[in-house]
Design a protein around this motif. Structure first.
Motif, PDB file in Angstrom:
ATOM      1  N   GLU A 115       0.830  -1.199   0.000  1.00 22.67           N
ATOM      2  CA  GLU A 115       0.000   0.000   0.000  1.00 22.67           C
ATOM      3  C   GLU A 115       0.869   1.256   0.000  1.00 22.67           C
ATOM      4  O   GLU A 115       2.040   1.205   0.376  1.00 22.67           O
ATOM      5  N   SER A 116       0.267   2.365  -0.432  1.00 24.64           N
ATOM      6  CA  SER A 116       0.974   3.639  -0.430  1.00 24.64           C
ATOM      7  C   SER A 116       0.024   4.734   0.046  1.00 24.64           C
ATOM      8  O   SER A 116      -1.020   4.435   0.633  1.00 24.64           O
ATOM      9  N   ASP A 117       0.379   5.991  -0.204  1.00 24.83           N
ATOM     10  CA  ASP A 117      -0.444   7.110   0.251  1.00 24.83           C
ATOM     11  C   ASP A 117      -0.028   8.374  -0.484  1.00 24.83           C
ATOM     12  O   ASP A 117       0.852   8.342  -1.350  1.00 24.83           O
ATOM     13  N   PHE A 118      -0.643   9.495  -0.120  1.00 22.22           N
ATOM     14  CA  PHE A 118      -0.280  10.784  -0.698  1.00 22.22           C
ATOM     15  C   PHE A 118       0.448  11.666   0.318  1.00 22.22           C
ATOM     16  O   PHE A 118       0.531  12.887   0.125  1.00 22.22           O
ATOM     17  N   TYR A 119       0.978  11.090   1.358  1.00 24.81           N
ATOM     18  CA  TYR A 119       1.673  11.876   2.367  1.00 24.81           C
ATOM     19  C   TYR A 119       3.069  12.273   1.853  1.00 24.81           C
ATOM     20  O   TYR A 119       3.898  11.407   1.572  1.00 24.81           O
ATOM     21  N   PRO A 120       3.345  13.575   1.741  1.00 31.07           N
ATOM     22  CA  PRO A 120       4.686  14.003   1.301  1.00 31.07           C
ATOM     23  C   PRO A 120       5.748  13.608   2.319  1.00 31.07           C
ATOM     24  O   PRO A 120       5.486  13.558   3.521  1.00 31.07           O
ATOM     25  N   ARG A 121       6.944  13.341   1.826  1.00 33.14           N
ATOM     26  CA  ARG A 121       8.065  12.949   2.680  1.00 33.14           C
ATOM     27  C   ARG A 121       9.198  13.968   2.567  1.00 33.14           C
ATOM     28  O   ARG A 121       9.360  14.639   1.546  1.00 33.14           O
ATOM     29  N   ARG A 122      10.013  14.041   3.611  1.00 30.14           N
ATOM     30  CA  ARG A 122      11.163  14.933   3.600  1.00 30.14           C
ATOM     31  C   ARG A 122      12.328  14.294   2.848  1.00 30.14           C
ATOM     32  O   ARG A 122      12.355  13.078   2.633  1.00 30.14           O
ATOM     33  N   LEU A 123      13.280  15.117   2.465  1.00 27.36           N
ATOM     34  CA  LEU A 123      14.491  14.613   1.825  1.00 27.36           C
ATOM     35  C   LEU A 123      15.620  14.403   2.827  1.00 27.36           C
ATOM     36  O   LEU A 123      16.732  14.051   2.437  1.00 27.36           O
ATOM     37  N   TYR A 124      15.358  14.586   4.096  1.00 24.55           N
ATOM     38  CA  TYR A 124      16.401  14.514   5.123  1.00 24.55           C
ATOM     39  C   TYR A 124      15.800  13.939   6.401  1.00 24.55           C
ATOM     40  O   TYR A 124      14.576  13.757   6.510  1.00 24.55           O
TER      41      TYR A 124
END
Length: 410
Positions: A115-124
């Motif tokens: 499964e996945s989602d639309f939650y943005p993730r940080r690059l750090y």
């Protein structure tokens, strides 16, 4: 016939019976002995026989009877066919898990992220610290920049519990950054596509699995009398799996009595329609029915509806009559929320994205395709149901019930 002949014949019959009995006993004893040999010496089991290798080997070595051997061979081949993709199961260094999702059989189950989602993730930083809050609901709008002010008003009716997802049919995305909320929204841009085209490609059930409810809305909805959190409360209270807000009677193009707002109710799940429009009070458009302009789906309902959406029928006309197939009992779990209502403004923005042909304006070509798709969808559903019931030897007429023709639409 002489007495001696009777005795000889009786003796012959007894001998054949005894021989058959001895043969049966021999086979049974062979099976038992073979089983214990297989348990005691598993290393001697031939690798190609997966069912009971030692029995098959023992019977083959002893030439115990062709029919028994044939049966075991058939069973063994059947087992091998089931395990065709797992041809290295006998090698413990190879991973092949048949219960994994298709295509992921060679992965250890613990690493599979299905499964996945639309939650943005940080690059750090640490991934576990990326998300301080996870929205519980998803709302999507299919938009053009000309409707930006209307969408701005609509988005502000949805709290921080909602992920905002905009599908852009006019190719304009960064222009929306004039709104602060747009900088946290998800933007997907493919020119001149409908919301059902987007939904089929970007809202797979395994992608939207984190959300309890999914709103799939048009851009031309007036929301002055709507509050998303209160709406969710009523949906949960009345256990609706598929729903929509009631439509203000002043809405443009109001066709169905079912979706018209009732001032004296929180929610309604049935109505009375024009004479002849409802052959069954539990079927659309008198029950188990919402329109496709502003539907709201529970997570479980959407998992079914996504599969119902046809990949090439992008306008979704007719889909509202088939939504009931995803809910049981549909006439109790599909309804209209009257206490939270909206106005359908009827802005023909997407219709103008068509092309002028044969002297007809763009919107007419779009309208014609909508009606064609309605008929195509109806035919597909009916044909698929007939074929299914025929395959199991059952006669059903449900697929013929309550398809209101497109000529009744304004």
């Amino acid at each position: 016939m002489k007495m001696e002949d009777y005795k000889r014949r009786g003796s012959s019959v007894r001998r054949k019976s005894n021989e058959c009995m001895r043969g049966i006993v021999t086979v049974i004893v062979s099976l038992v002995i073979g089983f214990f040999i297989g348990v005691s010496f598993p290393a001697f089991s031939p690798p190609k026989l997966k069912l009971v290798p030692s029995i098959d080997t023992y019977l083959g070595d002893q030439d115990s009877g062709r029919s028994t051997q044939t049966i075991l061979n058939v069973i063994s081949v059947a087992r091998d066919n089931v395990s065709t993709k797992a041809h290295k199961l006998d090698d413990p260094s190879e991973i092949f898990v048949t219960t994994n999702p298709r295509g992921a059989e060679r992965l250890p189950p613990a690493i599979i992220a299905s499964e996945s989602d639309f939650y943005p993730r940080r690059l750090y930083g640490r991934p576990s610290e990326d998300l301080t809050f996870k929205p519980k609901y998803l709302v999507t709008f299919t938009v053009g920049y000309n409707q930006k002010d209307n969408i701005d008003k609509a988005v502000k009716k949805f709290s921080g519990n909602f992920t905002i997802l905009l599908f852009h049919y006019d190719g304009l995305t960064t222009e929306w950054d004039e709104f602060e909320w747009s900088k946290q929204a998800i933007h997907i841009s493919v020119p001149k596509q409908t919301k059902w085209w987007y939904a089929k490609r970007f809202l797979h059930p395994d992608i939207v699995a984190p959300y309890d409810y999914i709103f799939i809305w048009d851009e031309d909805l007036g929301v002055e009398n709507f509050d998303a959190e209160e709406y969710i409360k009523l949906v949960k209270k009345h256990k609706l799996e598929i729903s929509q807000p009631g439509l203000d009677p002043n809405s443009k193009g109001l066709t169905w009595q079912m979706t018209r707002r009732r001032e004296d109710l929180e929610v309604h799940i049935e109505t009375e329609e024009k004479p002849g429009w409802c052959t069954d009070p539990h079927l659309p458009p008198c029950a188990a029915f919402v329109e496709i302009m502003a539907p709201v789906f529970s997570r479980d309902a959407w998992r079914c509806v996504w599969y119902l959406i046809q990949n090439d029928l992008v306008h979704g006309w007719g889909l509202d009559f088939a939504l009931r197939k995803c809910i049981e009992p549909a006439y109790e779990r599909i309804g209209v929320v009257d206490a939270q209502w909206i106005v359908h403004q009827g802005v023909p923005s997407l219709g103008n994205q068509g092309r002028e042909e044969n002297g007809k304006p763009a919107w007419e070509g779009v309208r014609e395709r909508c009606k064609k798709e309605w008929k195509m969808f109806q035919d597909r559903v009916s044909r698929a149901e007939r074929e299914y019931f025929k395959s199991i030897g059952v006669r059903s007429s449900d697929h013929e019930a309550n398809w209101v023709t497109d000529d009744r639409i304004q």
